[in-house]
Design a protein around this motif. Structure first.
Motif, PDB file in Angstrom:
ATOM      1  N   CYS A   1       0.830  -1.210   0.000  1.00  0.00           N
ATOM      2  CA  CYS A   1       0.000   0.000   0.000  1.00  0.00           C
ATOM      3  C   CYS A   1       0.865   1.262   0.000  1.00  0.00           C
ATOM      4  N   LEU A   2       1.927   1.280   0.806  1.00  0.00           N
ATOM      5  CA  LEU A   2       2.812   2.441   0.837  1.00  0.00           C
ATOM      6  C   LEU A   2       3.539   2.627  -0.493  1.00  0.00           C
ATOM      7  N   GLU A   3       3.929   1.536  -1.119  1.00  0.00           N
ATOM      8  CA  GLU A   3       4.580   1.640  -2.422  1.00  0.00           C
ATOM      9  C   GLU A   3       3.617   2.173  -3.481  1.00  0.00           C
ATOM     10  N   TYR A   4       2.362   1.766  -3.391  1.00  0.00           N
ATOM     11  CA  TYR A   4       1.336   2.282  -4.305  1.00  0.00           C
ATOM     12  C   TYR A   4       1.158   3.781  -4.119  1.00  0.00           C
ATOM     13  N   ILE A   5       1.126   4.239  -2.866  1.00  0.00           N
ATOM     14  CA  ILE A   5       0.979   5.675  -2.592  1.00  0.00           C
ATOM     15  C   ILE A   5       2.188   6.456  -3.100  1.00  0.00           C
ATOM     16  N   ARG A   6       3.372   5.899  -2.904  1.00  0.00           N
ATOM     17  CA  ARG A   6       4.586   6.591  -3.348  1.00  0.00           C
ATOM     18  C   ARG A   6       4.605   6.750  -4.864  1.00  0.00           C
ATOM     19  N   GLU A   7       4.257   5.690  -5.588  1.00  0.00           N
ATOM     20  CA  GLU A   7       4.240   5.776  -7.045  1.00  0.00           C
ATOM     21  C   GLU A   7       3.171   6.741  -7.543  1.00  0.00           C
ATOM     22  N   TYR A   8       2.010   6.740  -6.884  1.00  0.00           N
ATOM     23  CA  TYR A   8       0.943   7.653  -7.304  1.00  0.00           C
ATOM     24  C   TYR A   8       1.356   9.111  -7.101  1.00  0.00           C
ATOM     25  N   LEU A   9       1.937   9.421  -5.940  1.00  0.00           N
ATOM     26  CA  LEU A   9       2.362  10.801  -5.680  1.00  0.00           C
ATOM     27  C   LEU A   9       3.476  11.225  -6.617  1.00  0.00           C
ATOM     28  N   THR A  10       4.380  10.309  -6.940  1.00  0.00           N
ATOM     29  CA  THR A  10       5.463  10.646  -7.866  1.00  0.00           C
ATOM     30  C   THR A  10       4.915  11.008  -9.238  1.00  0.00           C
ATOM     31  N   MET A  11       3.984  10.192  -9.751  1.00  0.00           N
ATOM     32  CA  MET A  11       3.403  10.477 -11.060  1.00  0.00           C
ATOM     33  C   MET A  11       2.580  11.759 -11.044  1.00  0.00           C
ATOM     34  N   ARG A  12       1.879  12.009  -9.940  1.00  0.00           N
ATOM     35  CA  ARG A  12       1.069  13.227  -9.873  1.00  0.00           C
ATOM     36  C   ARG A  12       1.946  14.479  -9.865  1.00  0.00           C
ATOM     37  N   ILE A  13       3.021  14.450  -9.117  1.00  0.00           N
ATOM     38  CA  ILE A  13       3.917  15.614  -9.061  1.00  0.00           C
ATOM     39  C   ILE A  13       4.533  15.872 -10.437  1.00  0.00           C
ATOM     40  N   VAL A  14       4.929  14.797 -11.141  1.00  0.00           N
ATOM     41  CA  VAL A  14       5.530  14.968 -12.463  1.00  0.00           C
ATOM     42  C   VAL A  14       4.515  15.543 -13.450  1.00  0.00           C
ATOM     43  N   ASN A  15       3.291  15.036 -13.432  1.00  0.00           N
ATOM     44  CA  ASN A  15       2.264  15.526 -14.364  1.00  0.00           C
ATOM     45  C   ASN A  15       1.904  16.983 -14.085  1.00  0.00           C
ATOM     46  N   VAL A  16       1.825  17.350 -12.802  1.00  0.00           N
ATOM     47  CA  VAL A  16       1.492  18.738 -12.465  1.00  0.00           C
ATOM     48  C   VAL A  16       2.622  19.676 -12.878  1.00  0.00           C
ATOM     49  N   LYS A  17       3.856  19.242 -12.714  1.00  0.00           N
ATOM     50  CA  LYS A  17       4.979  20.096 -13.107  1.00  0.00           C
ATOM     51  C   LYS A  17       5.016  20.285 -14.627  1.00  0.00           C
ATOM     52  N   LYS A  18       4.570  19.305 -15.392  1.00  0.00           N
ATOM     53  CA  LYS A  18       4.473  19.487 -16.845  1.00  0.00           C
ATOM     54  C   LYS A  18       3.427  20.545 -17.179  1.00  0.00           C
ATOM     55  N   MET A  19       2.306  20.528 -16.447  1.00  0.00           N
ATOM     56  CA  MET A  19       1.286  21.555 -16.672  1.00  0.00           C
ATOM     57  C   MET A  19       1.790  22.933 -16.260  1.00  0.00           C
ATOM     58  N   GLN A  20       2.558  23.004 -15.185  1.00  0.00           N
ATOM     59  CA  GLN A  20       3.098  24.287 -14.734  1.00  0.00           C
ATOM     60  C   GLN A  20       4.102  24.856 -15.729  1.00  0.00           C
ATOM     61  N   ALA A  21       4.836  23.978 -16.411  1.00  0.00           N
ATOM     62  CA  ALA A  21       5.829  24.453 -17.378  1.00  0.00           C
ATOM     63  C   ALA A  21       5.175  25.117 -18.581  1.00  0.00           C
TER      64      ALA A  21
ATOM     65  N   VAL B   1       3.419  24.502  -3.844  1.00  0.00           N
ATOM     66  CA  VAL B   1       2.745  23.316  -3.315  1.00  0.00           C
ATOM     67  C   VAL B   1       3.394  22.045  -3.847  1.00  0.00           C
ATOM     68  N   TYR B   2       3.793  22.050  -5.132  1.00  0.00           N
ATOM     69  CA  TYR B   2       4.386  20.871  -5.756  1.00  0.00           C
ATOM     70  C   TYR B   2       5.894  21.038  -5.940  1.00  0.00           C
ATOM     71  N   ASN B   3       6.527  21.763  -5.039  1.00  0.00           N
ATOM     72  CA  ASN B   3       7.969  21.983  -5.118  1.00  0.00           C
ATOM     73  C   ASN B   3       8.769  20.785  -4.617  1.00  0.00           C
ATOM     74  N   HIS B   4       8.127  19.895  -3.870  1.00  0.00           N
ATOM     75  CA  HIS B   4       8.842  18.756  -3.300  1.00  0.00           C
ATOM     76  C   HIS B   4       8.966  17.630  -4.326  1.00  0.00           C
ATOM     77  N   GLN B   5       9.924  16.760  -4.084  1.00  0.00           N
ATOM     78  CA  GLN B   5      10.153  15.599  -4.933  1.00  0.00           C
ATOM     79  C   GLN B   5      10.193  14.340  -4.068  1.00  0.00           C
ATOM     80  N   ILE B   6       9.722  13.252  -4.648  1.00  0.00           N
ATOM     81  CA  ILE B   6       9.786  11.957  -3.981  1.00  0.00           C
ATOM     82  C   ILE B   6      10.811  11.121  -4.712  1.00  0.00           C
ATOM     83  N   ARG B   7      11.912  10.841  -4.055  1.00  0.00           N
ATOM     84  CA  ARG B   7      13.005  10.124  -4.670  1.00  0.00           C
ATOM     85  C   ARG B   7      12.684   8.634  -4.782  1.00  0.00           C
ATOM     86  N   PRO B   8      13.157   7.977  -5.839  1.00  0.00           N
ATOM     87  CA  PRO B   8      12.943   6.528  -5.945  1.00  0.00           C
ATOM     88  C   PRO B   8      13.775   5.776  -4.915  1.00  0.00           C
ATOM     89  N   ILE B   9      13.330   4.610  -4.553  1.00  0.00           N
ATOM     90  CA  ILE B   9      14.012   3.776  -3.565  1.00  0.00           C
ATOM     91  C   ILE B   9      14.228   2.392  -4.163  1.00  0.00           C
TER      92      ILE B   9
END
Length: 258
Positions: A38-58, A158-166
Motif C-alpha cells: 500500500c505504501l509503495e502504491y501511494i509513493r508511485e501515485y504521488l510521484t506520477m502526480r507531481i511529475v504531471n502537475v509540473k508538466k502543466m506548470q511548465a 505546493v508541488y515543489n517537493h520531490q519523492i526520490r525513488p528507492i
C-alpha cells in the motif's frame, strides 16, 4: 492590499474533507493490500502526480493558474459592460442593466459577496479597478488583487517537493535487531471484504430514500406489466358458467348443459 481570509470557518473543514475523499478515491486499488504494498502504491501515485502537475506548470503562462486564468478572462469580459461611478477614493458604485453593487477597494469587498467568499475579484470589482486605472490611480497588476491561492507561484510551491525513488526489498540493508519479529497470526474475516468506502450520514439517508423509491417502482411494475394492462394478481377467480370460485370458464371441467 489588505490580505483577506480565503476560507471562512467551516470551509476549511469542508476543504479538508474533500481532499481526504479525493485521496481515498485514488487508493481504492491498494487499501486491501499489505502495508508495504500500500505504501509503495501511494509513493508511485504521488510521484506520477507531481511529475504531471509540473508538466502543466511548465506550459502555464501568466501570474495565475490555468483554471484561474480562464475564470479571470470571463470576469474581465463581463466587467467591460458595467458602468462605474466613484463615490470616494475607496468606494465605487457599479451598475448594470438590472443590478447595482457597491465595491470597497480598501477592504477588498463587494456587496455581492463573491469577492469575499472566493477570493477572486468579481466583475464589479474589476470594473472599479478599470476606473482607477483611467483616473491614473496606483493599481498595479490586476491579477495581484486575487488571493494568493490562485497565483501560479503558490501552485508551484505546493508541488515543489520531490519523492526520490528507492530500491526494492532485495536491496534493503538487513536489520541488526537481535529480536526476531514474527508476523501476527492472520485469520480470514467473515464475509466478503468490503472495498467501498463508508458512507457519511447524509449519504446514508439519500441511499435509503433511493432504495425506497426503487422498491415502489418495482411494486408498480408488478401491477402494470409491459403493455399497461391490469393483471389478475390478488383477485380470486370465478367460473363464468356456474359462478363457482376457484377456477374460470377455461379450466371448468363440469359438463356443459344445453
Amino acid at each position: 492590499m489588505v490580505k483577506i481570509t480565503f476560507f471562512r470557518q467551516g470551509k476549511s473543514d469542508m476543504l479538508l474533507n474533500n481532499l481526504c475523499e479525493s485521496f481515498n478515491k485514488q487508493l481504492a486499488g491498494a487499501r486491501d493490500k499489505p502495508i508495504i504494498t500500500c505504501l509503495e502504491y501511494i509513493r508511485e501515485y504521488l510521484t506520477m502526480r507531481i511529475v504531471n502537475v509540473k508538466k502543466m506548470q511548465a506550459t502555464a503562462r501568466g501570474p495565475l493558474t490555468p483554471q484561474a486564468t480562464k475564470a479571470w478572462d470571463e470576469i474581465q469580459t463581463e466587467a467591460i459592460k458595467l458602468t462605474v461611478m466613484m463615490v470616494d477614493e475607496v468606494t465605487y458604485q457599479v451598475k448594470s442593466l438590472r443590478s447595482q453593487c457597491v465595491v470597497n477597494v480598501e477592504d477588498m469587498t463587494c456587496i455581492c459577496r463573491r469577492w469575499d467568499l472566493t477570493g477572486m475579484p468579481c466583475k464589479h470589482a474589476v470594473a472599479a479597478l478599470y476606473d482607477m486605472i483611467e483616473n491614473n490611480m496606483p493599481v498595479g497588476p490586476l491579477e495581484k488583487w486575487a488571493d494568493e491561492a490562485y497565483w501560479l507561484d503558490t501552485w508551484k510551491k505546493v508541488y515543489n517537493h520531490q519523492i526520490r525513488p528507492i530500491p526494492g526489498p532485495d536491496m534493503w540493508t538487513p536489520s541488526k535487531c537481535p529480536t526476531i519479529l514474527t508476523p501476527s497470526k492472520h485469520h480470514t474475516q467473515i464475509g466478503r471484504p468490503n472495498k467501498n468506502r463508508k458512507k457519511a450520514l447524509g449519504e446514508k439517508k439519500e441511499l435509503a430514500a433511493s432504495k425506497k423509491r426503487k422498491m415502489k417502482i418495482k411494486e408498480v411494475q408488478n401491477v402494470f406489466p409491459a403493455g399497461g394492462r391490469f393483471t389478475r394478481m390478488g383477485h380470486e377467480k370465478s367460473c363464468g358458467r356456474y359462478g363457482v370460485y376457484g377456477h374460470n370458464i377455461r379450466t371448468c371441467r363440469a359438463p356443459s348443459q344445453p
